[in-house]
Write an enzyme that holds these catalytic residues in place. Structure first.
Site, PDB file in Angstrom:
ATOM      1  CD  GLU A   1      37.212  66.498  39.196  1.00 17.17           C
ATOM      2  OE1 GLU A   1      36.078  65.992  39.183  1.00 17.17           O
ATOM      3  OE2 GLU A   1      37.445  67.640  38.755  1.00 17.17           O
ATOM      4  CG  ASP A   2      35.805  64.856  35.161  1.00 12.32           C
ATOM      5  OD1 ASP A   2      36.867  65.313  34.684  1.00 12.32           O
ATOM      6  OD2 ASP A   2      34.702  65.345  34.914  1.00 12.32           O
ATOM      7  CG  ASN A   3      39.748  63.191  30.771  1.00 10.43           C
ATOM      8  OD1 ASN A   3      40.933  63.035  30.567  1.00 10.43           O
ATOM      9  ND2 ASN A   3      38.823  62.863  29.879  1.00 10.43           N
TER      10      ASN A   3
END
Length: 442
Positions: free
Chosen positions: A261-263
């Site tokens: 989710e961060d990317n």
């Protein structure tokens, strides 16, 4: 193979090799320029009313290595206006006593504990963060993993990077500030040492080079600062916005369907809003605990398989950027073109490659490699380089990954679904290519 074709391949090989060296030197130069001088931000001494408020979101699960010190590093930030939201999915989580002890130790810090997850997708970290995300008092959010410790000046310098005045009128708006991970090993297990050698040299070098070139989003979400108002305008489609809003779910819940989710959040802010990212002069000190050799291998396998479904072309090129394959390309090209002995080319290549990697380490750490771990680190570095290709070849042929005790199947664009172990291999083989939307009622 004709002479002409061999000549072309040799020349292409040397050009490719030179190009990868240019990227490596860019990463090394960026590390020297950015991390060898960390000035104190003027925001650290400003009044609370004169700086933007920040909500620090830390998702917790269990007793991570060095958890007390990791969390304490956010309680002692030299910044006058912030709150801390510590979230756990389970009221019996072992991290709660540690969180409560720190709240007692720092009664003047505005800190709350939020218990209970809200399931919006298959990603447990996102589910854990949703309530904190919605209850945060400030627009600027700093999402930081529980196994990360940071310098006391990190928040002030990060806000500087996020909201500071552009250096030039043509510079694009900064929507996200992130920090390059730097591994700290507390238990000298073989997997921990290899992870340390990977994160603190080759990974950091390439990470910094890609971000310096700024040709696309490249973010690892150990420690990210962004605005909730920006996140509420994107949905992870990575398609540029042409209207006031994007269709479908928006904000953090929209990213619960991704494992990375961060990317994807970083990519959405880049591609959907057209904004850019920046790095402060701080690192996210990733405390690596008791990581076995198997843990290290499966961690690399997991993220190769995720990247394969997100950026296939870049993932397929990856083996040709690793030192072992590059040494073969260089040695073969020089042998054909100039008659240079293979062993000379390979020895010179690895000596220079290791020198640059250790220079990156020194820039990020603020000091050269300590003599006490020199041989352990060196051995781990060699093992990492030799393992890169075998791990890649194994990872590239599969799509299932294990994370936090659950098995997931990676779908197109990096979305995931929980893997159904009851299905036979033939049923999985015949699974349709156009997947239905994820069922979030898990």
């Amino acid at each position: 193979m004709t002479v002409e074709l061999r000549l072309i391949l040799a020349l292409v090989g040397l050009l490719w090799y030179a190009g990868l060296w240019a990227i490596g030197i860019l990463g090394c130069s960026s590390a020297r320029k950015r991390y060898r001088n960390r000035p104190r931000s003027p925001l650290a001494a400003a009044s609370a009313s004169s700086v933007p408020g920040v909500s620090i979101l830390r998702p917790l699960k269990g007793l991570d290595t060095n958890l007390y010190e990791n969390l304490e590093s956010t309680f002692v930030q030299e910044y006058p206006n912030y709150e801390i939201l510590l979230s756990v999915a389970d009221e019996n989580d072992q991290a709660l006593p540690v969180a409560r002890e720190l709240m007692s130790k720092y009664p003047n810090v505005n800190c709350r504990i939020i218990i209970g997850e809200e399931v919006v997708g298959v990603n447990p970290k996102v589910n854990n963060l949703i309530r904190s995300y919605r209850q945060a008092a400030n627009d600027i959010l700093w999402v930081i993993d529980s196994n990360v410790t940071v310098h006391s000046g990190t928040l002030a310098r990060s806000v500087d990077a996020l909201v500071g005045s552009p250096s030039a009128p043509s510079r694009k708006r900064i929507a996200l500030v992130h920090h390059v991970p730097f591994a700290l090993v507390t238990e000298p297990k073989i997997g921990s040492r290899i992870e340390e050698a990977f994160l603190n040299t080759n990974h950091a070098k390439m990470y910094l080079a890609i971000n310096a070139a700024a040709v696309d989003s490249c973010v690892m979400g150990k420690s990210n600062l962004y605005r909730r108002s920006d996140l509420e305008r994107v949905n992870g489609s990575l398609k540029p916005m042409y209207a006031a809003t994007q269709p479908g779910p928006l904000g953090l819940p929209a990213f619960g369907r991704f494992l990375a989710e961060d990317n994807m959040i970083a990519g959405a802010l880049w591609h959907e809003l057209g904004d850019r990212h920046d790095l402060s002069c701080d690192v996210a000190r990733n405390v690596v605990g008791n990581m076995s050799f198997s843990d290290y291998v499966w961690r690399r396998v997991r993220w190769i398989r995720v990247r394969k479904h997100m950026v296939l072309a870049a993932t397929l090129v990856e083996p040709f950027t690793e030192s072992v394959v590059l040494s073969i390309i260089c040695a073969s090209s020089l042998k054909y073109l100039f008659g240079v002995w293979l062993w000379i080319s390979i020895c010179v290549h690895f000596a220079l490659w290791a020198y640059v990697d250790l220079d990156v380490y020194a820039s990020l750490a603020g000091h050269p490699l300590p003599s006490a771990i020199r041989w352990q680190f060196g051995a781990a570095w060699v093992v990492r380089e030799l393992l890169a290709l075998p791990i890649f070849l194994f990872a590239i042929v599969g799509s299932e990954v294990t994370w936090r005790g659950h098995t997931y199947r990676v779908l197109r664009n990096g979305e995931v679904e929980r893997a159904d172990k009851s299905r036979t291999w033939f049923q999985r083989l015949r699974q349709p290519k156009n997947y239905d939307p994820l069922d979030t009622d898990l």
